[in-house]
Every structure is written in structure tokens, then in C-alpha cells.
Design a protein around this motif. Structure first.
Motif, PDB file in Angstrom:
ATOM      1  N   SER A   1       1.922   2.027  -3.425  1.00 49.45           N
ATOM      2  CA  SER A   1       0.811   2.608  -4.186  1.00 49.45           C
ATOM      3  C   SER A   1       0.646   4.088  -3.859  1.00 49.45           C
ATOM      4  O   SER A   1       0.399   4.922  -4.747  1.00 49.45           O
ATOM      5  CB  SER A   1      -0.480   1.844  -3.875  1.00 49.45           C
TER       6      SER A   1
ATOM      7  N   THR B   1      -7.233  -3.858  -1.296  1.00 49.75           N
ATOM      8  CA  THR B   1      -6.232  -3.941  -0.239  1.00 49.75           C
ATOM      9  C   THR B   1      -6.877  -4.515   1.013  1.00 49.75           C
ATOM     10  O   THR B   1      -8.084  -4.386   1.226  1.00 49.75           O
ATOM     11  CB  THR B   1      -5.634  -2.560   0.072  1.00 49.75           C
TER      12      THR B   1
ATOM     13  N   THR C   1     -10.191   0.445  -3.173  1.00 50.54           N
ATOM     14  CA  THR C   1      -9.603   1.760  -2.913  1.00 50.54           C
ATOM     15  C   THR C   1      -9.321   2.508  -4.203  1.00 50.54           C
ATOM     16  O   THR C   1      -9.015   1.914  -5.241  1.00 50.54           O
ATOM     17  CB  THR C   1      -8.284   1.635  -2.120  1.00 50.54           C
TER      18      THR C   1
ATOM     19  N   LEU D   1       0.833  -1.201   0.000  1.00 50.08           N
ATOM     20  CA  LEU D   1       0.000   0.000   0.000  1.00 50.08           C
ATOM     21  C   LEU D   1       0.868   1.253   0.000  1.00 50.08           C
ATOM     22  O   LEU D   1       0.538   2.254  -0.661  1.00 50.08           O
ATOM     23  CB  LEU D   1      -0.929  -0.010   1.220  1.00 50.08           C
TER      24      LEU D   1
END
Length: 642
Positions: free
Chosen positions: A253, A267, A276, A250
Motif C-alpha cells: 500500500s 490495517t 488509515t 501494508l
């Protein structure tokens, strides 16, 4: 190597499987692919909604920052602000922040600036002189009296905004994650210029505005969060303080989003599975994350899935019941035919099938009944023919084996008949010699006797007679051995079963055939059995003797014989593996034929393995032979355990 393939054990199973396959597979595929398509579509729509919400929120956040910047720009040009900054700078004393002059000046301007900060929802409003000293704070915060240019404030949002405004001489906004407090998220600064640069006005918007804006977008399972990059290499939430390491999936990202890439992904960083949308908000130098609970998004699909699989389960049960009934109706005649054929194979010829049907199965049943009747009629003839063929084959073998020694005996008897005539004549001459009428007759008899001995070569006749008698005795012994061996076939069912110790029995047979001192072949035992086995001892000893004798004689030079026994389910396996001369494929096919032998004439009758094969079959077992010339032979006995 041929790949194993699945085969149905019954026609009924095949019919049931195919009916269910044809009926259920389309339904299952429809439900499975339909629900999967609905899930993918709904998830894609949810991500699209997140993207649109992120775009709107991005615009709102940008507006919340850009509007105060315009306000700050206009406010910095106000004559009233310029005068206030001159007045506060004139009474400001770093060593005496609350002098009476300052208090008077504060009373004059306090109402105006506090109402201004309240109207624009600022957490603080600062006035800085040209040296960077905070000469006024609308809330009297701990920044009042501080020098923003001091190293203690390096990296703070206030210092960054001040420096940018002074460098660019224009209104600017700055952020600083490492010194960000819960009451601030942006620092808006604008230079204040009169006849000369007077200083800077800094507005700090209340962070609650951002939280309120973000929380207004949190509904129906949708959650919004704002993340700032920190100097420690992570991302920290402005909303709840959550920290995400940049090296996590994450975190990577968020890093890509901060570089301008919009990201849609699933996620599990937060509890559960989330859809998301991650987007950069350059206006506040942050990354915005919108997420929705995947289970809430797909709740309707889940409910539809439960309903669809419930209907499918009911359909499966109904299909099974109907298919079972149909398969029984179709397979019952075939099962009856199969059972009847099995009874025929077991020897029951009085079999008929009662199938009252007018279709192909009924016709097949009638043909089977005709075949069974014909089979009963021809069975007696076939059995008689097989018996005569077997007797003829055995008789031919016996005749061949007995004819050889009997031919020798016959020839010897003819020769001995001639010798007998010679002995009779010799006896007559000797009698005349013993009982003469006078002396002259005795002399004549003696002369005749001596002449006859020389003429007939009596010494040779004596020696040849002994050889002929010995050869005849050997031939008759061979005939006697063949007859006694044949008697074993008629005595296979006469002996009784007993429990024996297999290893002890094998060692005794080996000792009787070839004592250790007289053999060059090494014999090893690998008996993986516990307890005794139940067999007919005398007959099984003959089997072991025949197999072991052949193995030892096959090892002309020093070789080895391994005897291994073990249990396999309810079967006893005994392997005899030698390293002898081996046999060709043609010899292996004939090895159990009566009177077949590969040994020289006179060394074997050729009944050993034939008798062993008959004994093992009488025990409901089998004998398997594998051999290769020059490599050796393996004989495996497979016997049912009792």
C-alpha cells in the motif's frame, strides 16, 4: 435424494417459534442492520476526516520545505554571503582546518550565520566552495572540511542537493534515506554566483520541525507518521524508526501511494485495528500515513450496540414469557386430544376429552368425544368381524392343505375297499379248498381258486395295496404335521424367557438342519455382541430354523449365507443374507402368509416363515425382508433387548 426438512415436534413449539419469529426478527434485524449501517457510516466519516487532515498536513509540510527553498534562493544572492564564501574559501586548508586565519574569519562571520540558522530553525548551515569542500559549518558538524564529491558521501542528502544545485544552477531540495540522521529530513542547496561560480550554500532544516508538525496532528486517537523508501527495499519511519517490508500488505500500500495513489484501508500492522489514509508527499519524497484507532472511532457505536442488544435481550425474555403462556393456552387442548388419541391407539376405548372452550378447539373436542363413543360401539363388531375373517382365512388355508392329502387317502381307501372284497372272496375260496367234503370237491375248489387268481391278478393287488397304504400314510403324516404346526400359534405365550448365547444357538440350529458334510452353502458368522441375550429359546430356535432352512434351499448351487448380529441402541439386529435365487416383489408381499410356499408340492407346507413372523411379533419385534431375483434375499430380525 430428498433433502431433510425440519419439523416441529409439537404445536406448542410451532406456536412459540412463530410468535417469537414475528416479534423478534424485525427487532433483531433493526438492531443488527441499524448498528451495522451506523458503524459503516461512522467509519466512512472517520476516513473522510483522515483524508481532509492528510490534505491539510500535506500542505503544511510542503510549505515547510518550499519556504526554506525561497529563503535559500534569496540568501544565496546576498553580497554578504558571497563575500563570506570568498573569505572562507581563501583561508580554507584541508590539512589545517582550524588555522589562525580561519579562526579570525570565523569570529567575523560566526554571529551572523549562527543567528541566521537559529532564526530559520536549521540543524546546520554549510558553505561549500566550487570544489565541493565544506569550508564552513554553523555548528561545526563532522561535515566541516569534508569533500562532498568524495565517494564516502555517495547517496547522502548533502551530496545529492549539491549536485542538483550545480547541475541545474538553481535552488533544490534532496533527500537520502540510507544516510538520513535523526537531525535531518531535507537538504536545501542553492548555488552562489558572483563574477563566477563561488560555491554552494546548503541549509539543513531541523528534523524536529517535521516531528513537531506531525505531532501537532496527533490527537483524539489520530497518529501521523512519515515513511521514506530505503535502498534495502523497505519503508522506514522518520518519526520512530519503524521499518515496513515492501512485500507486506501494508508495504504494498505504501508503494502504491508513493506512485501517486491515495489509499484508504484498515490495517492491523500496529497493535489493534486501525483506519488509515496513505498519501504521497512529493515535496519531501516520502509517504504520509494518518491512522486512527478503530475502536476509538467506533466507541459510540459499540456503546450503542451494547445498549441495543441489552434492550433486545430484555425484549426477548419478555417475548418468551408471553409467547410461552400463549402457546400453552393454545396448545393444551391439542395436547389433550393427542394424549387421548394415543390412549385409543394403545387399546383404551374409554376415553373422553374435557375441553371447556367455545372456539374451534372446543368443537373439535366434542367431535372427538362423539367419535370415541362411536368407536366403542363399533369396536366389538369390528373385532368379531376380524376374528371371523382371520378364522375363515386360516380355515380356508387349512382346508386347502389338508384336502389334498385327504383326497389321496379317500381315493386309496375306496380302492382298498374293493381289494378287501377281493381278499374276502379269495379267503372263502381258499377255505373251501382247505376243507373239502371229498376229493372231487377239492379239485373243483382248486380249479376255482386258480381261475380267480388269474382273473383278479392277485400279484398286482398285493403290490398296489402296499403302494396305496404307503401313500395314505404319507398323506396322514402331512395332515399330522400341519396340525402340530398350527398348535405353535396357541403356545406362543407359554414358554419362558432365558439367557442364551446367540452364536452357539445359531450354530446348533445350522448343525441340526444341514450338517457341514452335507451342505454346499458356505455359512459365515459376524456376531458383534458381548454376553448373552434374553429370549424364549424354543421359539427363537424355530425362527432361526425357518429362516436358515429357506436360505439354504434357495441356494440351489454353491452359494453363501452370512449371519450378522449387532446392537443398535436398545435393539438387537440379526441379518440373514444369502446369495440364492431371490424372490419377486409379489412373492415378498406374500412370504408371511400361512401356507404360502414357492417350493414344489410335497416339499413344504408354507408355515415356517408365518410361524417365525408370529414368534418375533410375540417378542415385540419385527421382521423385514428385502430380495431381488437372481441376487439373493436378506431377512432382518429386529428384537428389543431385555
Amino acid at each position: 435424494m430428498k433433502k431433510p426438512s425440519f419439523e416441529f415436534s409439537s404445536v406448542r413449539g410451532r406456536l412459540l417459534a412463530w410468535i417469537m419469529l414475528v416479534a423478534l426478527v424485525p427487532m433483531i434485524l433493526l438492531v443488527a442492520f441499524g448498528l451495522t449501517y451506523a458503524e459503516k457510516t461512522l467509519q466512512a466519516r472517520a476516513l473522510q476526516d483522515l483524508t481532509e487532515s492528510a490534505y491539510r498536513l500535506h500542505e503544511d509540510i510542503s510549505a515547510r520545505v518550499i519556504k526554506p527553498m525561497e529563503t535559500a534562493r534569496v540568501f544565496s544572492r546576498s553580497p554578504y554571503l558571497k563575500q563570506a564564501l570568498r573569505d572562507f574559501s581563501s583561508v580554507f586548508e584541508a590539512d589545517n582546518l582550524y588555522s589562525m586565519d580561519y579562526q579570525d574569519m570565523q569570529d567575523r562571520y560566526w554571529m551572523y550565520f549562527s543567528l541566521y540558522a537559529e532564526e530559520y530553525q536549521l540543524s546546520d548551515l554549510l558553505l561549500l566552495n566550487a570544489k565541493g569542500q565544506v569550508v564552513f559549518s554553523a555548528v561545526q558538524s563532522d561535515l566541516y572540511g569534508a569533500s562532498i564529491t568524495h565517494v564516502d558521501y555517495a547517496g547522502t542528502g548533502t551530496q545529492a542537493a549539491y549536485k542538483q544545485a550545480m547541475w541545474h544552477m538553481d535552488t533544490t531540495v534532496a533527500f537520502a534515506g540510507n544516510h538520513r540522521t535523526a537531525d535531518s529530513f531535507a537538504y536545501i542547496a542553492s548555488p552562489v554566483v558572483g563574477d563566477a561560480l563561488l560555491g554552494t550554500v546548503v541549509m539543513i532544516p531541523d528534523a524536529r520541525l517535521l516531528r513537531k508538525l506531525v505531532q501537532s496532528q496527533t490527537y483524539g486517537g489520530q497518529v501521523v507518521d512519515i515513511f521514506y523508501a530505503t535502498s534495502e527495499g523497505s519503508f522506514q519511519s522518520q518519526i520512530d524508526g519503524t521499518t515496513i517490508d515492501r512485500n507486506t500488505e501494508l508495504g504494498r500500500s505504501l508503494l502504491r501511494a508513493s506512485l501517486g495513489q491515495d489509499i484508504n484501508r484498515e490495517t492491523s500492522f500496529w497493535e489493534g485495528e486501525w483506519l488509515t489514509h496513505i498519501r504521497a508527499v512529493p515535496t519531501i519524497q516520502a509517504v504520509m500515513v494518518l491512522r486512527r484507532d478503530r475502536d476509538i472511532v467506533l466507541q459510540s457505536v459499540q456503546e450503542l450496540r451494547y445498549g441495543g442488544w441489552g434492550v433486545t435481550l430484555i425484549a426477548i425474555l419478555l417475548t418468551v414469557l408471553i409467547s410461552r403462556r400463549l402457546s400453552i393456552n393454545l396448545a393444551a387442548p391439542i395436547r389433550a386430544l393427542s394424549d387421548s388419541i394415543e390412549r385409543i391407539t394403545e387399546g383404551d376405548r374409554e376415553v373422553s376429552v374435557d375441553v371447556n372452550r367455545k372456539d374451534e378447539l372446543g368443537a373439535l373436542a366434542q367431535q372427538f368425544n362423539h367419535m370415541a363413543t362411536s368407536l366403542r360401539d363399533t369396536q366389538a363388531q369390528l373385532v368379531q368381524t376380524e376374528k371371523m375373517a382371520s378364522i375363515g382365512h386360516l380355515a380356508a388355508g387349512i382346508a386347502h392343505e389338508i384336502n389334498n392329502p385327504m383326497s389321496v387317502v379317500t381315493a386309496n381307501m375306496n380302492t382298498m375297499k374293493e381289494y378287501a372284497e377281493t381278499y374276502v372272496k379269495l379267503a372263502d375260496l381258499f377255505a373251501q379248498y382247505l376243507n373239502p367234503q371229498d376229493e372231487s370237491e377239492r379239485d373243483d375248489s382248486r380249479t376255482n381258486l386258480e381261475a380267480f387268481e388269474k382273473e383278479e391278478d392277485i400279484d398286482f393287488v398285493h403290490q398296489d395295496m402296499k403302494a396305496l397304504l404307503q401313500d395314505s400314510q404319507l398323506g396322514l403324516s402331512r395332515v399330522q404335521h400341519i396340525v402340530s404346526s398350527l398348535k405353535i400359534f396357541s403356545e406362543l405365550d407359554k414358554s419362558e424367557e432365558q439367557d442364551i448365547d446367540l452364536r452357539q444357538t445359531l450354530e446348533q440350529v445350522v448343525s441340526d438342519i444341514a450338517p457341514a458334510a452335507s451342505r454346499s452353502t458356505e455359512i459365515t458368522y459376524q456376531i458383534e455382541l458381548e454376553g448373552s441375550i434374553r429370549v424364549k429359546p424354543e421359539q427363537m430356535q424355530k425362527v432361526f430354523a425357518a429362516v436358515i432352512d429357506n436360505a439354504l434351499k434357495a441356494c440351489t448351487e454353491k452359494g453363501s449365507l452370512r449371519i450378522k448380529a449387532w446392537r443398535e441402541n436398545k435393539t438387537l439386529m440379526i441379518d440373514f443374507q444369502d446369495t440364492g435365487c431371490g424372490m419377486s416383489g409379489e412373492q415378498v408381499t406374500k412370504v408371511f402368509d400361512p401356507f404360502y410356499t414357492t417350493r414344489d408340492v410335497g416339499e413344504g407346507v408354507g408355515l415356517g416363515l408365518s410361524i417365525a413372523h408370529a414368534i418375533v411379533e410375540a417378542h415385540n419385534g419385527t421382521v423385514k425382508v428385502a430380495s431381488k431375483e437372481g441376487r439373493g434375499t436378506r431377512i432382518r430380525l429386529v428384537l428389543p433387548l431385555r
